[in-house]
Every structure is written in C-alpha cells, then in structure tokens.
Design a protein around this motif. Sequence first.
Motif, PDB file in Angstrom:
ATOM      1  N   LYS A 162       0.824  -1.206   0.000  1.00 20.63           N
ATOM      2  CA  LYS A 162       0.000   0.000   0.000  1.00 20.63           C
ATOM      3  C   LYS A 162       0.859   1.257   0.000  1.00 20.63           C
ATOM      4  N   VAL A 163       1.921   1.238   0.778  1.00 21.30           N
ATOM      5  CA  VAL A 163       2.830   2.389   0.825  1.00 21.30           C
ATOM      6  C   VAL A 163       3.533   2.564  -0.517  1.00 21.30           C
ATOM      7  N   LYS A 164       3.985   1.451  -1.102  1.00 26.78           N
ATOM      8  CA  LYS A 164       4.700   1.507  -2.384  1.00 26.78           C
ATOM      9  C   LYS A 164       3.815   2.031  -3.515  1.00 26.78           C
ATOM     10  N   SER A 165       2.560   1.631  -3.520  1.00 24.44           N
ATOM     11  CA  SER A 165       1.671   1.985  -4.632  1.00 24.44           C
ATOM     12  C   SER A 165       0.959   3.322  -4.441  1.00 24.44           C
ATOM     13  N   ALA A 166       1.058   3.898  -3.252  1.00 22.83           N
ATOM     14  CA  ALA A 166       0.377   5.173  -2.977  1.00 22.83           C
ATOM     15  C   ALA A 166       0.984   6.298  -3.820  1.00 22.83           C
ATOM     16  N   VAL A 167       0.116   7.199  -4.280  1.00 26.28           N
ATOM     17  CA  VAL A 167       0.557   8.373  -5.053  1.00 26.28           C
ATOM     18  C   VAL A 167       0.159   9.619  -4.267  1.00 26.28           C
ATOM     19  N   PHE A 168       1.131  10.487  -4.026  1.00 24.82           N
ATOM     20  CA  PHE A 168       0.889  11.676  -3.214  1.00 24.82           C
ATOM     21  C   PHE A 168       1.023  12.938  -4.062  1.00 24.82           C
ATOM     22  N   GLU A 169       0.201  13.935  -3.737  1.00 22.78           N
ATOM     23  CA  GLU A 169       0.251  15.198  -4.476  1.00 22.78           C
ATOM     24  C   GLU A 169       1.548  15.952  -4.177  1.00 22.78           C
ATOM     25  N   LYS A 170       1.978  15.905  -2.907  1.00 26.25           N
ATOM     26  CA  LYS A 170       3.219  16.591  -2.522  1.00 26.25           C
ATOM     27  C   LYS A 170       4.417  15.752  -2.948  1.00 26.25           C
ATOM     28  N   ASP A 171       5.311  16.365  -3.691  1.00 33.82           N
ATOM     29  CA  ASP A 171       6.501  15.649  -4.154  1.00 33.82           C
ATOM     30  C   ASP A 171       7.372  15.202  -2.978  1.00 33.82           C
ATOM     31  N   VAL A 172       7.384  16.012  -1.905  1.00 34.83           N
ATOM     32  CA  VAL A 172       8.216  15.695  -0.746  1.00 34.83           C
ATOM     33  C   VAL A 172       7.762  14.382  -0.091  1.00 34.83           C
ATOM     34  N   LEU A 173       6.473  14.078  -0.172  1.00 30.83           N
ATOM     35  CA  LEU A 173       5.971  12.822   0.391  1.00 30.83           C
ATOM     36  C   LEU A 173       6.417  11.635  -0.459  1.00 30.83           C
ATOM     37  N   ASN A 174       6.389  11.790  -1.768  1.00 30.28           N
ATOM     38  CA  ASN A 174       6.859  10.732  -2.664  1.00 30.28           C
ATOM     39  C   ASN A 174       8.337  10.433  -2.439  1.00 30.28           C
ATOM     40  N   ILE A 175       9.134  11.499  -2.244  1.00 36.73           N
ATOM     41  CA  ILE A 175      10.573  11.330  -2.008  1.00 36.73           C
ATOM     42  C   ILE A 175      10.815  10.551  -0.722  1.00 36.73           C
ATOM     43  N   ASN A 176      10.162  10.994   0.366  1.00 39.58           N
ATOM     44  CA  ASN A 176      10.379  10.336   1.665  1.00 39.58           C
ATOM     45  C   ASN A 176       9.808   8.926   1.680  1.00 39.58           C
ATOM     46  N   ARG A 177       8.699   8.708   0.940  1.00 40.73           N
ATOM     47  CA  ARG A 177       8.162   7.354   0.830  1.00 40.73           C
ATOM     48  C   ARG A 177       9.171   6.436   0.157  1.00 40.73           C
ATOM     49  N   ASP A 178       9.792   6.904  -0.942  1.00 44.01           N
ATOM     50  CA  ASP A 178      10.757   6.085  -1.679  1.00 44.01           C
ATOM     51  C   ASP A 178      11.992   5.764  -0.837  1.00 44.01           C
ATOM     52  N   ILE A 179      12.454   6.747  -0.068  1.00 50.47           N
ATOM     53  CA  ILE A 179      13.622   6.514   0.805  1.00 50.47           C
ATOM     54  C   ILE A 179      13.268   5.511   1.896  1.00 50.47           C
ATOM     55  N   PHE A 180      12.052   5.625   2.434  1.00 56.72           N
ATOM     56  CA  PHE A 180      11.578   4.683   3.452  1.00 56.72           C
ATOM     57  C   PHE A 180      11.503   3.267   2.873  1.00 56.72           C
ATOM     58  N   VAL A 181      10.946   3.135   1.659  1.00 57.47           N
ATOM     59  CA  VAL A 181      10.839   1.823   1.006  1.00 57.47           C
ATOM     60  C   VAL A 181      12.240   1.264   0.725  1.00 57.47           C
ATOM     61  N   PHE A 182      13.173   2.136   0.340  1.00 56.16           N
ATOM     62  CA  PHE A 182      14.558   1.707   0.137  1.00 56.16           C
ATOM     63  C   PHE A 182      15.106   1.067   1.414  1.00 56.16           C
ATOM     64  N   ALA A 183      14.837   1.696   2.556  1.00 57.80           N
ATOM     65  CA  ALA A 183      15.290   1.154   3.845  1.00 57.80           C
ATOM     66  C   ALA A 183      14.579  -0.158   4.173  1.00 57.80           C
ATOM     67  N   CYS A 184      13.322  -0.303   3.697  1.00 59.10           N
ATOM     68  CA  CYS A 184      12.584  -1.553   3.911  1.00 59.10           C
ATOM     69  C   CYS A 184      13.237  -2.725   3.174  1.00 59.10           C
ATOM     70  N   TYR A 185      13.978  -2.429   2.107  1.00 62.04           N
ATOM     71  CA  TYR A 185      14.612  -3.479   1.311  1.00 62.04           C
ATOM     72  C   TYR A 185      16.123  -3.580   1.535  1.00 62.04           C
ATOM     73  N   THR A 186      16.647  -2.743   2.450  1.00 63.09           N
ATOM     74  CA  THR A 186      18.082  -2.821   2.774  1.00 63.09           C
ATOM     75  C   THR A 186      18.329  -2.963   4.276  1.00 63.09           C
ATOM     76  N   GLY A 187      17.370  -2.532   5.089  1.00 65.15           N
ATOM     77  CA  GLY A 187      17.532  -2.611   6.539  1.00 65.15           C
ATOM     78  C   GLY A 187      18.409  -1.530   7.116  1.00 65.15           C
ATOM     79  N   LEU A 188      18.762  -0.522   6.327  1.00 65.57           N
ATOM     80  CA  LEU A 188      19.638   0.539   6.826  1.00 65.57           C
ATOM     81  C   LEU A 188      18.889   1.458   7.788  1.00 65.57           C
ATOM     82  N   PRO A 189      19.447   1.746   8.963  1.00 65.45           N
ATOM     83  CA  PRO A 189      18.836   2.733   9.855  1.00 65.45           C
ATOM     84  C   PRO A 189      19.019   4.138   9.293  1.00 65.45           C
ATOM     85  N   TYR A 190      18.367   5.111   9.915  1.00 67.62           N
ATOM     86  CA  TYR A 190      18.350   6.476   9.381  1.00 67.62           C
ATOM     87  C   TYR A 190      19.750   7.040   9.136  1.00 67.62           C
TER      88      TYR A 190
END
Length: 348
Positions: A173-201
């Motif tokens: 659901k998070v991956k497929s969500a589309v947000f009007e604010k570009d900043v939300l799309n950016i942070n969503r993608d970085i979060f998903v990247f961490a979901c597939y690498t396990g890297l902390p902040y």
Amino acid sequence: MLGNGAESYQINKKLDETRTLLYKAYDDLLKQDQVITAHLIKNWYLGTDQQHHTLLYLSSYYDEKMSGVLKYGTMKNYRTTENYLKEYLKKQHRTSDIYLKQIDYQFTLGFESYLRSLSRLQNNGVMKHMERFKKLMRLAEHLNWIEKNPTVRFKLRFEQVDMVYLSKPELEKVKSAVFEKDVLNINRDIFVFACYTGLPYADARALSTNHLQIGKDGKKWIYTRRSKTNTAVRIPLLEEAERILDSFKDHPKIDGTEKLLPVYSNQKTNQYLKEIAKKAKIRKELKFHAARHTFATTVILANRMPIETVSKLLGHTKLSTTQIYARVIDSKIANDFDNLRLKLNGLK
C-alpha cells in the motif's frame, strides 16, 4: 610503655593497632607500585592522600574521555542524564553536587523515584537514565574513586515494547500510494529503500557512491559500517532498492555530491512518514526505524532466510538481538498453521 596498669595497656594496644595499619599502608602502596617513603605512608595512614571526587566531576571526566569515542547522539543522552541528576540534587538534596563516597543505595532509589515523578518519562526512559547512571558509577569504581559501587544491586527493568513494522499488504500500500506533494513521494521512496536494505536512518543518510560495490555474484552490494556500532555490514542490493537509487541519480538535493539519497532531517522525515501513513490508511505510528523492522520481518525472515544471515545483514553483534525479530514472526507461523488445519480438515 612499661607496667601492667590500665593506662599502659590502653597505650600499648593503640600502638599495636597503629603499627598494624602502617604495615597495611606499606603493603597496599607496594601493590600499587608506589615509591615508598615515610611521608607517603604517613599521608596514607592519615587519609590526606585521598582525593574525594564529586558526582559532577565524574560526569565531566566521562564527557571529556568519551566525547571523541561515542557518537554525538549517545553523548547527548548522557548529558540529559547529567541534567536530571543536577535537578535531583537540587530538589531532593538541596545541593548542587555530592561526593561520590556519599552516594549510597538509598540515593540510587531516590533518583529512580524522582525520574518516575516526571510525566514526560515512561518506564523504559527511566531505565535508560538509570542504566547510564550505573555506568558512571561503574567507571568511578574502576578508577578506584569509590570502594563500593552503590548501584550494583539496582536491577534494570525494561518493559517489552511492541515492534512497529509493515506487513506485506501494508508495504504494498505504501509503495503503490501516489501523493500530491513531491516531498511525500521522495520520503516514501527513501523509506521503502530502507525496507529493502535494513539501513537505519543515520546509515541511509550517509550512504554514498563509495558504499556501492560489485559483490562476488557480480551484482551491486552495499558495503558500509553501522554508525551506531561501527560493525561492518554487507547487503546485496535487491531490485526494488536499486530502482529507487536509480530514480534519485539526478535529484537536485544531491546533485554534485557523492550522496545516493536526498534524505531529510530525522525530525522532518518522521513528520512526513506520519502523513504518509495517514494518507495510505495505515493505522500504525510510522517512523523511519520501522523500515528496518520491516526488512527484518516481512522482507527476509518471513521468506525463511536463516536467522544467522539476517543477523549479518542487520549488523548485529549478538544473535540474541536478531532473535527478537524471530519472535515477532511467530504470528506468521500461527497463521500458517491455521491455514494448514483448514487444508487438513478439507482433506478429511
């Protein structure tokens, strides 16, 4: 003193006791590899050679010695504990400092009670401050500034906190969500990247082109070290994570730098993730660290990867730390067995 009278007896007894103490001083100084002099033994006997350090001096000593060793965030936490100790001394003991030799078990229990009286601190927060206080007193013991550590008997009592992670449907659901604010799309993608690498902040923010290398399998890997523990970590790059990295190649926030991800501040990132969770209709308190939990549970453990491999990927120094994630996966086992029971009943 000659004679058998009471006065002679008392004086000779005192002389014998003094002689015993002087020999003890001599033996102790020998064990410390000191250069023995009559003056040194006299000072030891009288107690004038001992320096009585205070609690705040101990804290400043720790700060001086460890500021170049521990991470900024860790030192910041120790300074917060020091501030609570200052408040406790002022409000409960009506003093600005206290000698280490005056600190006893009652002082330790009193500090815990004071922390619990603060509405902004929950049990685990109180225990974290007590843990740092115990470490300070252990340092004082190792430095021989105190003879007995008054915090040894104090037991830390942490409460188990529910681990926040995304299930497979929630992650989709998070991956497929589309947000009007570009900043939300950016942070969503970085979060998903961490979901597939396990890297902390901190590690995701520090990720640069130097960390991308070709592994033995001929594919891209992340070679880095955990900022928290300095443990070496080797992570094969999954397709989803590689796709996100490629999408940020020409991003203006990192253009002209070695950075791979346009990561915002930790506070801003978590604010955006809260908004992302709300818009994606996920009823969980989403913070960046939830991505690491999601990687460990939903992405790898749920797909039956051996826990030893998971431990290496997460950069854990102890397997017991990784086993916390395995206990979370027990819920999946329960669901799988429910499905198995239905199938077996259907066969009957």
